[in-house]
Design a protein around this motif. Structure first.
Motif, mmCIF file in Angstrom:
data_model
loop_
_atom_site.group_PDB
_atom_site.id
_atom_site.type_symbol
_atom_site.label_atom_id
_atom_site.label_comp_id
_atom_site.label_asym_id
_atom_site.label_seq_id
_atom_site.Cartn_x
_atom_site.Cartn_y
_atom_site.Cartn_z
ATOM 1 N N ARG A 161 0.723 -1.231 0.038
ATOM 2 C CA ARG A 161 -0.083 -0.006 -0.048
ATOM 3 C C ARG A 161 0.926 1.220 -0.115
ATOM 4 O O ARG A 161 0.590 2.207 -0.624
ATOM 5 C CB ARG A 161 -0.887 0.055 1.112
ATOM 6 N N LEU A 162 2.073 1.076 0.628
ATOM 7 C CA LEU A 162 3.066 2.362 0.562
ATOM 8 C C LEU A 162 3.542 2.537 -0.665
ATOM 9 O O LEU A 162 3.635 3.829 -1.331
ATOM 10 C CB LEU A 162 4.001 1.972 1.535
ATOM 11 N N ILE A 163 4.056 1.392 -1.599
ATOM 12 C CA ILE A 163 4.512 1.538 -2.822
ATOM 13 C C ILE A 163 3.468 2.148 -3.624
ATOM 14 O O ILE A 163 3.735 3.037 -4.594
ATOM 15 C CB ILE A 163 4.768 0.032 -3.257
ATOM 16 N N ALA A 164 2.023 1.908 -3.507
ATOM 17 C CA ALA A 164 1.104 2.004 -4.302
ATOM 18 C C ALA A 164 0.832 3.829 -4.087
ATOM 19 O O ALA A 164 0.540 4.473 -5.084
ATOM 20 C CB ALA A 164 -0.340 1.488 -4.030
ATOM 21 N N LEU A 165 1.026 4.124 -2.757
ATOM 22 C CA LEU A 165 0.845 5.647 -2.441
ATOM 23 C C LEU A 165 1.818 6.299 -3.171
ATOM 24 O O LEU A 165 1.612 7.460 -3.655
ATOM 25 C CB LEU A 165 0.810 5.652 -1.215
ATOM 26 N N ASP A 166 3.059 5.806 -3.181
ATOM 27 C CA ASP A 166 4.126 6.665 -3.865
ATOM 28 C C ASP A 166 3.981 6.673 -5.362
ATOM 29 O O ASP A 166 4.163 7.880 -5.721
ATOM 30 C CB ASP A 166 5.457 6.016 -3.365
ATOM 31 N N PHE B 27 1.046 9.490 -5.913
ATOM 32 C CA PHE B 27 1.404 10.569 -5.374
ATOM 33 C C PHE B 27 2.613 11.385 -5.759
ATOM 34 O O PHE B 27 2.631 12.616 -5.708
ATOM 35 C CB PHE B 27 0.926 10.812 -4.164
ATOM 36 N N ALA B 28 3.661 10.543 -6.036
ATOM 37 C CA ALA B 28 4.986 10.911 -6.321
ATOM 38 C C ALA B 28 5.061 11.924 -7.406
ATOM 39 O O ALA B 28 5.471 13.119 -7.460
ATOM 40 C CB ALA B 28 5.821 9.924 -6.430
ATOM 41 N N ALA B 29 4.207 11.425 -8.620
ATOM 42 C CA ALA B 29 4.200 12.256 -9.909
ATOM 43 C C ALA B 29 3.539 13.609 -9.534
ATOM 44 O O ALA B 29 3.515 14.542 -10.493
ATOM 45 C CB ALA B 29 3.515 11.357 -10.961
ATOM 46 N N GLN B 30 2.646 13.670 -8.587
ATOM 47 C CA GLN B 30 1.890 14.743 -8.352
ATOM 48 C C GLN B 30 2.397 15.631 -7.185
ATOM 49 O O GLN B 30 2.034 16.619 -6.754
ATOM 50 C CB GLN B 30 0.352 14.399 -7.938
ATOM 51 N N GLY B 31 3.665 15.158 -6.822
ATOM 52 C CA GLY B 31 4.414 16.105 -5.625
ATOM 53 C C GLY B 31 4.534 15.777 -4.306
ATOM 54 O O GLY B 31 4.891 16.453 -3.595
ATOM 55 N N TYR B 32 3.877 14.653 -4.050
ATOM 56 C CA TYR B 32 3.895 14.067 -2.822
ATOM 57 C C TYR B 32 4.567 12.658 -2.805
ATOM 58 O O TYR B 32 3.724 11.699 -2.693
ATOM 59 C CB TYR B 32 2.367 14.074 -2.238
ATOM 60 N N PRO B 33 5.829 12.631 -2.804
ATOM 61 C CA PRO B 33 6.532 11.328 -2.491
ATOM 62 C C PRO B 33 6.466 10.639 -1.232
ATOM 63 O O PRO B 33 6.237 11.517 -0.266
ATOM 64 C CB PRO B 33 7.864 11.387 -3.172
ATOM 65 N N VAL B 34 6.737 9.471 -0.969
ATOM 66 C CA VAL B 34 6.942 8.503 0.226
ATOM 67 C C VAL B 34 8.422 8.786 0.569
ATOM 68 O O VAL B 34 9.304 8.555 -0.177
ATOM 69 C CB VAL B 34 6.379 7.414 -0.187
ATOM 70 N N ALA C 233 14.264 -3.727 0.660
ATOM 71 C CA ALA C 233 13.698 -2.840 -0.297
ATOM 72 C C ALA C 233 14.126 -3.394 -1.846
ATOM 73 O O ALA C 233 13.263 -3.021 -2.495
ATOM 74 C CB ALA C 233 14.502 -1.380 -0.312
ATOM 75 N N ARG C 234 15.145 -4.067 -1.858
ATOM 76 C CA ARG C 234 15.300 -4.726 -3.214
ATOM 77 C C ARG C 234 14.387 -5.720 -3.636
ATOM 78 O O ARG C 234 13.780 -5.872 -4.531
ATOM 79 C CB ARG C 234 16.840 -5.384 -3.029
ATOM 80 N N ASP C 235 14.128 -6.504 -2.671
ATOM 81 C CA ASP C 235 13.182 -7.882 -2.609
ATOM 82 C C ASP C 235 11.687 -7.454 -2.951
ATOM 83 O O ASP C 235 11.145 -7.701 -3.834
ATOM 84 C CB ASP C 235 13.218 -8.695 -1.459
ATOM 85 N N LYS C 236 11.102 -6.099 -2.171
ATOM 86 C CA LYS C 236 10.016 -5.720 -2.546
ATOM 87 C C LYS C 236 9.702 -4.429 -3.525
ATOM 88 O O LYS C 236 8.895 -4.137 -3.908
ATOM 89 C CB LYS C 236 9.362 -5.189 -1.135
#
Length: 206
Positions: A77-82, A85-92, A115-118
């Motif tokens: 879910r965090l990956i999905a949020l990033d 929203f990262a492209a809209q100016g709110y990265p994780v 981080a690599r595995d996920k």
């Protein structure tokens, strides 16, 4: 007289314990506070600071860890949020605040492996001195702090949990972080700026 003396002593001890416990908790930022700059080591060994995000509209800061089952349940879910929203100016920006001697899973090497595995799409940093976690007042992993950049400062707009279903991503009714960022992007105030974080207690160093 002895009865009242005993009652007073019990009350004093109770209040004293409460004050001592409260004093040990990180105070941290509150809604509307400006967050001070910080510098943390990323999994690629680069130093990342809050100032590195000056070109962004804001930032989704999440205190997370490898060993905590709640953090693991929220990874996708965090990956999905990033990604949303990262492209809209709110990265994780993920921060690992635990004392790594408490759990080997939380070591810097295991952070890199996780981080690599996920396939983390965001920075994953270590708060080696735990000073950033204390500054924010973080108490659990995961715990989220949404910041909005205003006039060159990052202002805290949301504190709490990611959504209302910590263990089952398929049973989410309220997506608090998503709602908060969507409101900020639209120029609206966050409707639920404070929610209760559910997760593992941060492992503080002695």
């Amino acid at each position: 007289m002895n009865r009242w003396l005993r009652l007073s002593l019990v009350l004093w001890l109770t209040l004293g314990a409460s004050v001592e416990t409260f004093a040990q908790l990180p105070k941290g930022y509150t809604i509307g506070d400006a967050v001070a700059d910080f510098r943390l080591k990323n999994i690629d060994s680069r130093t990342i600071s809050l100032g590195d995000y000056r070109s962004q509209k804001g930032l989704i800061v999440v205190f997370s860890s490898n060993h905590c089952p709640f953090s693991k349940a929220y990874e996708d879910r965090l990956i999905a949020l990033d990604r949303k929203f990262a492209a809209q100016g709110y990265p994780v920006l993920a921060i690992m605040p635990n004392d790594p001697t408490a759990y080997e899973d939380d070591s810097f090497e295991n952070m890199k492996n996780r981080a690599r595995d996920k396939g983390y799409s965001y920075a994953y940093t270590m708060d080696e001195t735990q000073s950033v976690a204390r500054a924010f007042g973080a108490t659990r992993t995961p715990e989220v702090f949404v910041l909005k950049q205003t006039g060159g400062q990052f202002i805290l707009e949301y504190i709490g949990t990611i959504d209302d279903s910590p263990q089952d991503g398929g049973n989410v009714q309220r997506r608090y972080v998503e709602e908060a960022v969507t409101s900020l992007l639209a120029g609206r105030p966050v409707q639920s700026p404070l929610t209760k974080p559910i997760g593992c207690a941060i492992k503080w160093k002695n």
